[in-house]
Enzyme design. Sequence first.
Site, PDB file in Angstrom:
ATOM      1  CB  SER A  79      -0.749   0.087   1.318  1.00 31.75           C
ATOM      2  OG  SER A  79      -1.904   1.100   1.204  1.00 31.75           O
TER       3      SER A  79
ATOM      4  CE1 TYR B 271      -4.791  -3.335   4.215  1.00 35.70           C
ATOM      5  CE2 TYR B 271      -4.016  -0.800   4.401  1.00 35.70           C
ATOM      6  CZ  TYR B 271      -4.379  -2.001   3.685  1.00 35.70           C
ATOM      7  OH  TYR B 271      -4.211  -1.909   2.552  1.00 35.70           O
TER       8      TYR B 271
END
Length: 307
Positions: free
Chosen positions: A159, A184
């Site tokens: 990400s 995350y």
Amino acid sequence: MTSDTTHTTFGAHSTTGDVLTGIDLTGKTAVVTGGYSGLGLATTLALAQAGARVVVPALRPDVAQRALADTAGVEIEVDQFDLADLASVRAFAERFLSSHPALDILIASAGVMACAETRVGPGWEAQFAINHLGHHALANLLWPALTAAGTARVVAVASGRDPSWRIRWDDVQFERGYDKWEAYTQSKLANILFARHLDLLGRPHGVRAFSVNPGWIRTPLQRHLAVEEMVTAGWIDADGNSAPGLFKTVEQGAATQVWAATSPHLDASGGDYCVDCRRTDASPTDGSAAARLWALSADLTGLDLID
């Protein structure tokens, strides 16, 4: 701040079709986890249309078969697979190795984002387990096929990296206070560190690895987020419309992972964090952290087949 370290004509708006122009993958075999939804589906279709045989390991094979139903003329296989279950990962790898002599491309695209606290396997935090540990296990178990390819690529879909991200070394499973976003980002940093160390281990065997930031894309990855949360974050408006200019299409989002997996300009490269079809200097420079994560992952999974 990132800087471009690759001479490329591609960028943020390039699509999978753009980066595969002139590339023939006939005779190549690819595995794409999560290859039947969102970015993974766009990746599967692009690689298959370029001639590759693509194997899609799927938690829900029936859903995968339906998603891939209109793909006549290309080679796509669907198999059962659960990243949260090491026995399932091992069983898939055994089936794959029994029927495929080599693996040219492994794309770790499956993932979960900002879910409620969930425990899987021996009590592992789900995001770390699914996004990272399952893929660590898969790469190790498919190692014979990766090395047999001669020039294999492994791509971990991460990400947009922030310097504040960290591995919670003393509590990687978030047993002392769960935060869905910290969990995350830990898992996504783990993807970056994993690719860095895998490349170090793999390059003598012809296996190179990259991590990628696909950018902002609306996909089922956001399924655990309430609409109100996304409105507050400025991603969408109250009617569910995307903020203007924020999101890429899935074909644009998948372009960087497809580029990292196939570009001939990367034959002598590896370990890099890639953004908008470019290698950048934003990858972690602390190789000791990557090595530490590899050792931790090997201990947790019992898998360290790469030496």
